[in-house]
Design a protein around this motif. Sequence first.
Motif, PDB file in Angstrom:
ATOM      1  N   THR A  11       0.711  -1.090   0.242  1.00 44.14           N
ATOM      2  CA  THR A  11      -0.151   0.470   0.326  1.00 44.14           C
ATOM      3  C   THR A  11       1.178   1.325   0.307  1.00 44.14           C
ATOM      4  N   ASP A  12       1.990   0.840   0.726  1.00 43.98           N
ATOM      5  CA  ASP A  12       2.332   2.415   0.831  1.00 43.98           C
ATOM      6  C   ASP A  12       3.563   2.506  -0.567  1.00 43.98           C
ATOM      7  N   ALA A  13       3.917   2.061  -0.899  1.00 42.27           N
ATOM      8  CA  ALA A  13       4.819   1.754  -2.313  1.00 42.27           C
ATOM      9  C   ALA A  13       3.526   2.558  -3.244  1.00 42.27           C
ATOM     10  N   LEU A  14       3.240   1.459  -3.748  1.00 44.08           N
ATOM     11  CA  LEU A  14       1.680   2.304  -4.597  1.00 44.08           C
ATOM     12  C   LEU A  14       0.958   3.365  -4.464  1.00 44.08           C
ATOM     13  N   GLU A  15       0.506   4.136  -2.843  1.00 47.58           N
ATOM     14  CA  GLU A  15       0.496   4.881  -2.693  1.00 47.58           C
ATOM     15  C   GLU A  15       1.481   5.843  -3.658  1.00 47.58           C
ATOM     16  N   SER A  16       2.799   5.502  -2.917  1.00 43.16           N
ATOM     17  CA  SER A  16       3.689   6.572  -3.413  1.00 43.16           C
ATOM     18  C   SER A  16       3.984   6.683  -5.391  1.00 43.16           C
TER      19      SER A  16
END
Length: 155
Positions: A55-60
């Motif tokens: 989730t963190d990588a995709l939101e970034s």
Amino acid sequence: MRFAAQAVALSLALATVSSVGYGKRVSDDQINPVSMELTKVGIAQSSAGKLVEATDALESALAVDPRNRAAYVELASVAKKQGLPGKAIRMYREALLIEPNDVIALSGQGEALVQKGAFNKAKENLARIEKLCVSACPEQTRLAGVIEKGAQTNV
């Protein structure tokens, strides 16, 4: 009153010029490469079961380039895995705003709608997929199965 005609002409010209940029679709090769790389990292994290990191990588990736449809689709998939169908539906909707004929996003959104109990909306997605797929595609078959299974479980 002397300037009314000029003001109308100027406002029409500005409205026409400003709306030109909104009508263009962006192809995947025009998306920021950093965003695409972060999307790949998110997909790998999701495959490894690290959903928070994914989730963190995709939101970034979306922060770098909000036109990255693949990041929206994968983020929606992660949300479904986390049991968050509302968030998944919203992410699929964002992907469909970029490309309304994305069969994967339509199918995923339909599955999330079934999770929420919105069978009629899921059937609408299935009908759209049936129009887009000339022959039966895997997304169509999968969504039809999920709707059927969900309907039996719901009764």
